[in-house]
Each structure stands twice: as structure tokens, then as C-alpha cells.
Design a protein around this motif. Structure first.
Motif, PDB file in Angstrom:
ATOM      1  N   ALA A 155       0.715  -1.230   0.034  1.00  0.00           N
ATOM      2  CA  ALA A 155      -0.093   0.160   0.039  1.00  0.00           C
ATOM      3  C   ALA A 155       0.833   1.255  -0.065  1.00  0.00           C
ATOM      4  O   ALA A 155       0.280   2.385   0.090  1.00  0.00           O
ATOM      5  N   GLY A 156       2.364   1.305   0.028  1.00  0.00           N
ATOM      6  CA  GLY A 156       2.904   2.202  -0.014  1.00  0.00           C
ATOM      7  C   GLY A 156       3.387   2.938   1.472  1.00  0.00           C
ATOM      8  O   GLY A 156       3.889   4.011   1.491  1.00  0.00           O
ATOM      9  N   ARG A 157       3.052   2.104   2.460  1.00  0.00           N
ATOM     10  CA  ARG A 157       3.379   2.613   3.855  1.00  0.00           C
ATOM     11  C   ARG A 157       4.396   1.953   4.192  1.00  0.00           C
ATOM     12  O   ARG A 157       5.100   0.910   3.899  1.00  0.00           O
ATOM     13  N   ILE A 158       5.456   2.653   5.173  1.00  0.00           N
ATOM     14  CA  ILE A 158       6.665   2.159   5.835  1.00  0.00           C
ATOM     15  C   ILE A 158       6.314   1.009   6.352  1.00  0.00           C
ATOM     16  O   ILE A 158       5.482   0.890   7.386  1.00  0.00           O
ATOM     17  N   GLU A 159       6.961  -0.111   6.174  1.00  0.00           N
ATOM     18  CA  GLU A 159       7.043  -1.293   7.133  1.00  0.00           C
ATOM     19  C   GLU A 159       8.037  -1.111   8.124  1.00  0.00           C
ATOM     20  O   GLU A 159       8.176  -1.345   9.226  1.00  0.00           O
ATOM     21  N   LYS A 160       9.408  -0.604   7.763  1.00  0.00           N
ATOM     22  CA  LYS A 160      10.595  -0.611   8.226  1.00  0.00           C
ATOM     23  C   LYS A 160      11.580   0.506   7.678  1.00  0.00           C
ATOM     24  O   LYS A 160      11.574   0.503   6.491  1.00  0.00           O
ATOM     25  N   ILE A 161      12.471   0.988   8.489  1.00  0.00           N
ATOM     26  CA  ILE A 161      13.642   1.645   7.896  1.00  0.00           C
ATOM     27  C   ILE A 161      14.863   1.081   8.356  1.00  0.00           C
ATOM     28  O   ILE A 161      15.061   0.775   9.543  1.00  0.00           O
ATOM     29  N   VAL A 162      15.585   0.506   7.260  1.00  0.00           N
ATOM     30  CA  VAL A 162      16.680  -0.212   7.526  1.00  0.00           C
ATOM     31  C   VAL A 162      17.968   0.663   7.264  1.00  0.00           C
ATOM     32  O   VAL A 162      18.039   1.181   6.079  1.00  0.00           O
ATOM     33  N   PRO A 163      19.423   0.233   7.709  1.00  0.00           N
ATOM     34  CA  PRO A 163      20.527   0.927   7.368  1.00  0.00           C
ATOM     35  C   PRO A 163      20.887   0.352   6.089  1.00  0.00           C
ATOM     36  O   PRO A 163      20.637  -1.164   5.773  1.00  0.00           O
ATOM     37  N   ARG A 164      21.427   0.832   4.909  1.00  0.00           N
ATOM     38  CA  ARG A 164      21.751   0.564   3.687  1.00  0.00           C
ATOM     39  C   ARG A 164      23.191   0.094   3.856  1.00  0.00           C
ATOM     40  O   ARG A 164      24.172   0.893   3.908  1.00  0.00           O
ATOM     41  N   THR A 165      23.721  -1.187   3.897  1.00  0.00           N
ATOM     42  CA  THR A 165      25.128  -1.516   4.150  1.00  0.00           C
ATOM     43  C   THR A 165      25.892  -1.645   2.947  1.00  0.00           C
ATOM     44  O   THR A 165      25.298  -2.429   1.747  1.00  0.00           O
ATOM     45  N   ARG A 166      26.783  -1.015   2.914  1.00  0.00           N
ATOM     46  CA  ARG A 166      27.859  -1.127   1.926  1.00  0.00           C
ATOM     47  C   ARG A 166      28.701  -2.304   2.084  1.00  0.00           C
ATOM     48  O   ARG A 166      29.611  -2.329   3.105  1.00  0.00           O
ATOM     49  N   ASN A 167      28.762  -3.403   1.006  1.00  0.00           N
ATOM     50  CA  ASN A 167      29.800  -4.440   1.286  1.00  0.00           C
ATOM     51  C   ASN A 167      31.025  -4.270   0.322  1.00  0.00           C
ATOM     52  O   ASN A 167      31.006  -3.268  -0.389  1.00  0.00           O
ATOM     53  N   VAL A 168      31.588  -5.222   0.200  1.00  0.00           N
ATOM     54  CA  VAL A 168      32.935  -5.219  -0.734  1.00  0.00           C
ATOM     55  C   VAL A 168      32.509  -4.927  -2.309  1.00  0.00           C
ATOM     56  O   VAL A 168      33.277  -4.353  -3.029  1.00  0.00           O
ATOM     57  N   ALA A 169      31.291  -5.500  -2.548  1.00  0.00           N
ATOM     58  CA  ALA A 169      30.893  -5.438  -4.285  1.00  0.00           C
ATOM     59  C   ALA A 169      30.537  -4.059  -4.412  1.00  0.00           C
ATOM     60  O   ALA A 169      30.868  -3.631  -5.491  1.00  0.00           O
ATOM     61  N   HIS A 170      29.917  -3.456  -3.525  1.00  0.00           N
ATOM     62  CA  HIS A 170      29.543  -1.824  -3.714  1.00  0.00           C
ATOM     63  C   HIS A 170      30.666  -1.057  -4.115  1.00  0.00           C
ATOM     64  O   HIS A 170      31.026  -0.529  -4.902  1.00  0.00           O
ATOM     65  N   ARG A 171      31.811  -1.223  -3.312  1.00  0.00           N
ATOM     66  CA  ARG A 171      33.171  -0.611  -3.170  1.00  0.00           C
ATOM     67  C   ARG A 171      33.956  -0.942  -4.627  1.00  0.00           C
ATOM     68  O   ARG A 171      34.583  -0.385  -5.230  1.00  0.00           O
ATOM     69  N   LEU A 172      33.811  -2.441  -4.868  1.00  0.00           N
ATOM     70  CA  LEU A 172      34.284  -2.887  -5.963  1.00  0.00           C
ATOM     71  C   LEU A 172      34.003  -1.933  -7.181  1.00  0.00           C
ATOM     72  O   LEU A 172      34.787  -1.619  -8.182  1.00  0.00           O
ATOM     73  N   ILE A 173      32.523  -1.769  -7.543  1.00  0.00           N
ATOM     74  CA  ILE A 173      31.958  -1.477  -8.593  1.00  0.00           C
ATOM     75  C   ILE A 173      32.372   0.157  -8.538  1.00  0.00           C
ATOM     76  O   ILE A 173      32.444   0.703  -9.573  1.00  0.00           O
ATOM     77  N   GLU A 174      32.293   0.714  -7.224  1.00  0.00           N
ATOM     78  CA  GLU A 174      32.327   2.210  -7.327  1.00  0.00           C
ATOM     79  C   GLU A 174      33.750   2.506  -7.619  1.00  0.00           C
ATOM     80  O   GLU A 174      34.046   3.613  -8.141  1.00  0.00           O
ATOM     81  N   GLU A 175      35.008   1.736  -7.430  1.00  0.00           N
ATOM     82  CA  GLU A 175      36.213   2.100  -7.779  1.00  0.00           C
ATOM     83  C   GLU A 175      36.551   1.849  -9.188  1.00  0.00           C
ATOM     84  O   GLU A 175      37.311   2.809  -9.812  1.00  0.00           O
ATOM     85  N   ALA A 176      35.738   0.894  -9.837  1.00  0.00           N
ATOM     86  CA  ALA A 176      35.877   0.879 -11.233  1.00  0.00           C
ATOM     87  C   ALA A 176      35.279   1.922 -12.137  1.00  0.00           C
ATOM     88  O   ALA A 176      35.612   2.527 -12.887  1.00  0.00           O
ATOM     89  N   MET A 177      34.036   2.382 -11.544  1.00  0.00           N
ATOM     90  CA  MET A 177      33.349   3.608 -12.230  1.00  0.00           C
ATOM     91  C   MET A 177      34.178   4.766 -11.905  1.00  0.00           C
ATOM     92  O   MET A 177      34.472   5.614 -12.998  1.00  0.00           O
ATOM     93  N   LEU A 178      34.977   4.855 -10.746  1.00  0.00           N
ATOM     94  CA  LEU A 178      35.550   6.365 -10.759  1.00  0.00           C
ATOM     95  C   LEU A 178      36.859   5.992 -11.588  1.00  0.00           C
ATOM     96  O   LEU A 178      37.154   7.114 -12.099  1.00  0.00           O
TER      97      LEU A 178
END
Length: 764
Positions: free
Chosen positions: A365-388
Motif C-alpha cells: 500500500a506504499g506505507r513504511i514497514e521499516k527503515i533499515v541501514p543500507r550496508t555497503r559491502n565489498v561489491a559496492h566498493r568494487l564497482i565504485e572504484e571501477a566507475m571512478l
């Protein structure tokens, strides 16, 4: 005769406003009586007549140059037979009267879009007609419908753009492959989030000899949007107008029609796609030894998620790795080149703060169920460095070619912000500071040296605040935060227009031609606001003004437009998130939570809840019966009698005391030991079911200029004495005993009943 200045009116929720001057000088304060004849976003001429007690230049509107063309969004109400719309954006300050025949099909309580037919006057409210009915306030997605109109976000493609999109093919045609490198046998893969729908980058890595040493060949393949979106076409005009995709919880307003963004341009698995490739040789030190750009055709061999790649890299014998056995060696190569690039980042001295980002999880219905931290793992950082790495090569390629293009520029801190940071570091007794011409490495050294301190969050927050926002501009002034001499955006042409322009420039250089920008539309309000902000930056007096060519002026306008619309998208997204969080917190009125102070100001402290990642204000009147001074150097509030300090990082326990859905505001009160009885008394104020309070508030009669909910935000800055002994803010302070609490409730209820019986609607 006093000088007159032109500018844009910016209203405030408490009835006053400012004229944001075009020349970038100090804004002119407008008291409430001056705001009666103007509305938020009107263009006016104003004259400074005096300075008020806060030494603000106070002005008078002498001429209204242009009324804002923007429609007003609000709730349709009927009071004693009079129809009116209460604007959703409280900066408008006045309700809009609606004649009986101008309500259309709208019903009481619905959210509508209003077009003004008569502007406001000193002794009369604005009059309008209902132009569009959006629906009920609780309809799923209503907050997004409001935001896109409130911020002027284009959300419907033109018929010409949709018609042109329908003529495009569904697959890559043989003719499209001409003069392209065939990379279909290279196992390029995409790595994105679980909820990603468009894939504009793919990567591949293999070991390679670089010079006399070891290294890697790193391929970054980016969707070739420029092949399908021609300069000046209907799709291009719409894409430029949007400048970026806008991301909301559960919904995206794309820059390109879906046929392109999710289909023809998206690097979906197991299909051929056109791409632009940055082919790099990276040495063991993480330095890009050589690179080349070329158009290609590719075949994505897999669609990975960040979670999946992180699991494979953590355990190459696990179930995730077993399912992708053939691709695991290439992922390990990607991880190796990432580690080398990370070392080079450290040597370069790039700023790298760890911040907590959150993700809103909604139900159907579009209502918040929960708010969770968005964790950055090694894969996020790997792609980020390649894009940089690919972005840096793009910037270098454009700079070396002498072709005009857009750079992503992030300048160092201004003189004012440097002084503020130095004073803060000195006040904190760190024994470290920044030089007159600081480098990113100085910021990073402070961050590393303080990472284990209990007040590390406060220090890192201040380091971040001292930096400027990045912009798009043809003037290459480097990227301070990333410590690059030249940087641009090349990797996301599906969702960012500057990247599309960079692709076109790179293609022009490859073809030994020059890319010419099309005729651009007239800059809008967002551009005017950003221009003013940039003009207000203090320039180095020794810096000689650079001559600007006609070509550069066109690119300056394009960069300004893209930067301004990027901010517009961010503001709209934040507005929707704030609305959802307020709706979520209405269900937790009266409940207590632990939290941490995330910022301090003269009027109170902002606290973010541990469990919910929601921020709210503890007004200074809730801090106790003593004087609190705001220490700007330390960014903290300090009690004069007890010495109690509230600074960034201070842990507190708070109670959710008030939620203002329309104003997007959440108020907390401090909870101290032994206050359990008071907490129950506070809950009794709302009859037990605290979540019903906002509904009761919505049912109250509304009159023009209603300021309900604004008083909590408007405290004095600097020497803050609100909430002092015997102060007048008794309504907002917590009672000192259960008996006093109950008496206060009874008194407030009686006063509310009296107001309700005597209130009459204003008729203009």
C-alpha cells in the motif's frame, strides 16, 4: 532614494519571508505584513528600509514583477459554506479561496491542484480554481504525486517523445553493429542492487602485463544511449528537461522512456547491447597506465547482485560460487584490481568517510514497514572504484583533446567554512587543523586520527559540512573530495543527462569532429536559485577572471541546468521520505526511544532514533528550566547553570511528542529518569490512542495564515534563552509532575473549545 533590488520571494512557515536577491547579496527579510500581498516564488522588487533586532536587512516590496506560474497543491476544505484550499507547502502562508463553481469534481478533504485566478492583496486572500484532483490524502503514492508537482518535476513524457520511442527497435540490428568492436565473447557482467531495473554499466577484468610488472586489464562498458537518443530529438528535449531520473521509495520517474531505460539501452543479461567502453590497463600500484575508448557491442553473461558477489568473494566454495563457477575467476580478478585501486586512493589522499545511509521498506500500500541501514559491502566498493577509474579517464580524455565538455567539479571549502572548521577543531582540543590551502589528505588524516574517539561522528560530520556541493561545469577545477585533478560523469547515461553529453563529446573526439550543443530552453527557477548560490561564493581576489567563449557559455548554462535539477530531484526525494517518516511516526506517538544528537542549533537539537533512523527536533524549551547558549565553535548547546551539554553524538532518550504531517516535522521531548508517570500523563493527552491525534488536528477549522505547528521551529539563534526560568513557552515544555500534566491538558482542552466556538472563516 534607496536602491531597489530584484529577487524571488521565499516564504516561511511562520508567516514571514525573504527576498532572495539576484545579485547574491544578503537576503532581504520580509515581515508578515509585507507577505500578505505576495506569495512564495513571486518575482519582486524590494527596498531595504531598516535592520531588525537580529540585524537582518528588513525590506518592503515596491513592485511585483511576475507572479509565480507554479500551481498550488493543497487540501480542499469547506468552512461555513466557504470553499478554500490549504496549501500543502506552508511557505505560501495563505489559504486560497475557491468560488462555488470552481471546485470541479473535487470533494471535501481531497488533495487538489489549484490555479490562481486572483493574486493576494493586502486586504484580500488569493482566489483560484481547482485544476486537477489528485485524490485522498491517504491514497497510496499520494506523497509522490504531491512532490512532483510541488517541485516542478516533469513526470509525463511528451507525445512526441513517446511516439519516437515506439519507432525504435526492440533489439540490436545488424546495421547498428557497424564500426563497433565485437565484445560478445568477453564475459562482461552487471553488478547492481536487488531492486535495480535498469543496468547501465558492466565490468570485466583479467590479469595483464603492464610495462615490466604485473597488472590488470579492466573493461567498463556503459550503455550507449547516445546511439538512440539524437541531439535535439523529442526524446532528447524531454531528457534535458528532466536532467536526471528521480528515485522515490517504490517508484522511479525515469529520464528516458521505459522502452529505452529498461529495454533497448539496459545491459540486460543474455542479450546483445550497444555500449561505449573504457578499456584500461591498471598497474600493481592501482594507477591507470593507459586507456582507450571505443564503441562496441556486448553480451552480458550474468546479472549479479551486490549481495551475491560479496558472498562469492567471502567464500569461493559456497553455494553462490557453485552456481556461477565459470565466472568466479573473473570476480576474483575484479577484487584484485579493486584492492590496487583502493591503495592508490589512499596514496592520493581522497576523503573517505563512512556514513550510514538508510533504505525505506514499504508494503504493497506504499506505507513504511521499516527503515533499515543500507550496508555497503565489498561489491559496492568494487564497482565504485571501477566507475571512478572510468570517470577519471573520461575527464582526462576530454581535457587532453581541448574539447569543451562538462566536468564534475567539487571545490575546496570556502574561506568562511575553513575558519569555522579551524575554530571547531581548536575548541575540541584535537591538536590538528587545516592549512590555508587545504588538501583532501588533510581532511582524511583528521578522519583517520579520530575514527576511534567517542565523538568521531561529530568530528566527521563537521568535516563533511565544511565542504561545498559538487556541480557540473565546463571549467575544470578538479574534484576536491576524490582528490582528482579532473573528473566527470561517464557511467550513467540512462539516468543522468551530463553523462549522455560526455558520451557525445567522446564520440565527437573519436570521430575528429566537434559536438555542438542544441538550443537550450530558458533556465527555470531551480537554475536561478543555484546561480544565486554560486554567485555568492567569495572569489580569491588574486584570481584573474577567465575569458568565456560563446561555446563555453552554452556549456555553462547546460551544467547549471543539470546541477540545479539534480538538487531539485534530491529535494523532491527528501520531501517524500520526510512525509513517509512522519506518517510512520504517527503510529508511535507517546512512545520512547533511544537516540543520538545529529546536529545542534540555537533553537534546539536534532535527534536521530537508534531503532528507526528517523530524525526529529527537541526544541530548546524542552531541554529544562535553565538558559542554554549555542556554542557555534563547538556546535553544541550548553546549560549555563548545570553545564549540561548537547552536542553531535550525545546519547539521549526521547518521547515522540508531536507529528506534523503537512509540515514534515517530528517533535521529541527529552525523557529523564523517574519520568514514567509523566509519560503516561502525556499519553492521556491524546485519549490513549495517540495515533488518532493527527486526524483530530486535520478536522479542526482552518483560516488564512494558520500557523499551527510552526512555533516549535522558530527559536532564537546564538544566545538562546527560550526555555529559561519562568519562560513563556509553557505549552511546549514538559509538566513537572503528573498533576501538573493533567491540569495542563484540561486547560488546553478548555482553551481549544473556546477557540473552536468563536472562530469564523475569513472571506477575503
Amino acid at each position: 532614494m534607496l536602491a531597489e533590488f530584484e529577487g524571488t520571494v521565499s516564504g516561511h512557515r511562520d508567516g514571514h519571508g525573504f527576498v532572495l536577491r539576484d545579485d547574491g547579496e544578503a537576503d532581504i527579510y520580509l515581515p508578515p505584513n509585507e507577505m500578505r500581498a505576495v506569495l512564495h516564488k513571486d518575482r519582486v522588487k524590494a527596498r531595504i528600509v531598516r535592520h531588525d533586532r537580529k540585524n537582518r536587512p528588513e525590506g518592503r516590496v515596491t513592485e511585483i514583477i511576475e507572479r509565480s506560474p507554479n500551481p498550488i497543491i493543497g487540501r480542499l476544505l469547506q468552512e461555513s459554506g466557504v470553499w478554500l484550499v490549504a496549501p500543502e507547502d506552508k511557505r505560501y502562508g495563505q489559504d486560497v479561496l475557491i468560488p462555488k463553481g470552481a471546485t470541479g469534481a473535487a470533494k471535501t478533504g481531497q488533495i487538489v491542484v489549484v490555479e490562481l485566478t486572483e493574486p493576494p492583496a493586502l486586504f484580500g486572500q488569493p482566489v483560484g480554481r481547482v485544476k486537477e484532483v489528485l485524490g485522498e490524502i491517504d491514497d497510496p503514492g499520494m506523497e509522490i504525486e504531491i512532490a512532483v508537482r510541488k517541485y516542478g518535476v516533469p513526470h509525463e513524457f511528451s507525445e512526441a517523445a513517446l511516439a519516437l520511442a515506439r519507432t525504435l527497435p526492440d533489439t540490436v540490428r545488424p546495421a547498428d553493429k557497424k564500426n563497433r568492436v565485437d565484445l560478445s565473447d568477453i564475459p562482461l557482467v552487471t553488478i547492481d542492487g536487488e531492486d535495480a531495473r535498469d543496468f547501465d554499466d558492466a565490468v570485466y577484468c583479467e590479469p595483464a602485463k603492464v610495462g615490466r610488472g604485473k597488472g590488470w586489464r579492466l573493461l567498463v562498458a556503459i550503455a550507449d544511449v547516445s546511439h538512440y537518443v539524437e541531439t535535439g530529438s523529442a526524446i532528447d528535449v524531454d531528457a534535458y528537461d528532466r536532467a536526471t531520473s528521480v528515485y522515490f521509495p517504490r517508484r522511479v520517474i525515469p529520464m528516458l522512456p521505459e522502452k529505452l531505460s529498461n529495454g533497448l539501452c539496459s545491459l540486460n543479461p543474455s542479450v546483445e547491447r550497444l555500449c561505449m567502453v573504457c578499456d584500461m590497463l591498471v598497474n600493481a600500484k592501482g594507477e591507470v597506465h593507459a586507456y582507450q575508448f571505443y564503441p562496441a557491442v556486448m553480451f552480458s553473461h550474468a546479472r549479479f547482485t551486490y549481495t551475491e558477489v560479496a558472498a562469492i568473494l567471502a567464500n569461493t566454495r559456497g553455494p553462490e560460487a557453485a552456481q556461477r563457477k565459470a565466472l568466479v575467476p573473473h570476480l576474483l580478478d575484479l577484487h584484485d584490481v579493486y584492492q590496487a585501486l583502493l591503495k592508490e586512493r589512499s596514496v592520493r589522499g581522497a576523503v573517505d568517510f563512512e556514513t550510514t545511509e538508510t533504505q525505506i521498506v514499504c508494503d504493497d500500500a506504499g506505507r513504511i514497514e521499516k527503515i533499515v541501514p543500507r550496508t555497503r559491502n565489498v561489491a559496492h566498493r568494487l564497482i565504485e572504484e571501477a566507475m571512478l577509474a572510468a570517470n577519471v579517464c573520461s575527464a582526462d580524455y576530454i581535457a587532453q583533446s581541448k574539447h569543451v565538455g562538462l566536468f564534475r567539479v567539487h571545490e575546496g571549502p570556502t574561506a568562511e567554512k575553513k575558519d569555522m572548521l579551524r575554530n571547531y577543531l581548536k575548541a575540541m582540543g584535537l591538536g590538528m587543523t587545516i592549512s590555508d590551502d587545504p588538501t583532501p589528505g588533510e581532511f582524511q588524516q583528521i578522519a583517520v586520527a579520530t575514527k576511534d574517539r567517542p565523538d568521531a561522528q561529530q568530528i566527521h560530520s563537521m568535516l563533511l559540512r565544511s565542504m561545498q556541493q559538487a556541480i557540473y561545469t565546463p571549467m575544470n577545477n578538479g574534484h576536491f573530495g576524490l582528490a582528482y585533478e579532473a573528473y566527470t560523469h561517464f557511467t550513467s547515461p540512462i539516468r543522468r543527462y551530463p553523462d549522455l553529453l560526455v558520451h557525445r563529446v567522446i564520440k565527437a573526439i573519436l570521430n575528429k569532429t566537434k559536438y555542438v550543443l542544441p538550443t537550450l530552453p530558458t533556465p527555470g527557477e531551480a537554475v536561478a536559485k543555484l546561480s544565486k548560490r554560486l554567485a555568492s561564493r567569495v572569489k580569491d581576489p588574486e584570481e584573474k577572471p577567465k575569458k568565456t567563449s560563446v561555446d563555453q557559455l552554452a556549456w555553462l548554462a547546460a551544467g547549471l541546468h543539470c546541477s540545479a535539477n539534480e538538487r531539485r530531484a534530491d529535494e523532491a526525494s527528501r520531501d517524500v521520505e520526510a512525509w513517509l517518516k512522519c506518517k510512520y511516526m504517527r503510529e508511535h506517538l507517546g512512545e520512547e526511544f533511544g537516540g543520538v544528537v545529529t546536529s545542534a542549533a540555537g533553537f534546539g537539537i536534532f535527534v536521530t532514533l537508534d531503532a528507526m533512523y528517523v530524525e526529529g527536533l527537541v526544541h530548546i524549551t524542552e531541554l529544562g528550566g535553565e538558559y542554554f547558549r549555542f556554542d557555534e565553535a563547538r556546535q553544541e548547546l550548553r546549560g549555563e547553570r548545570t553545564g549540561t551539554r548537547y552536542a553531535i553524538g550525545t546519547r539521549v532518550r526521547v518521547q515522540v511528542s508531536r507529528v506534523d504531517l503537512d509540515g514534515r516535522k517530528i517533535d521529541f521531548r527529552l525523557v529523564r529518569e523517574g519520568e514514567e508517570l509523566i509519560s503516561r500523563a502525556m499519553k492521556d493527552k491524546t485519549g490513549g490512542r495517540t495515533a488518532e491525534l493527527p486526524e483530530q488536528e486535520r478536522a479542526l477549522p482552518r483560516v488564512a495564515g494558520d500557523k499551527r505547528g510552526s512555533e516549535k521551529r522558530t527559536g532564537k539563534r546564538g544566545d538562546s534563552r527560550a526555555g529559561a526560568r519562568g519562560g513563556s513557552s509553557s505549552d511546549s515544555r514538559a509538566p513537572k509532575s503528573p498533576i501538573q500534566a493533567l491540569k495542563a491538558v484540561a486547560k488546553k482542552s478548555a482553551a481549544s473549545a473556546g477557540r473552536k466556538s468563536s472562530k469564523k472563516p475569513r472571506r477575503g
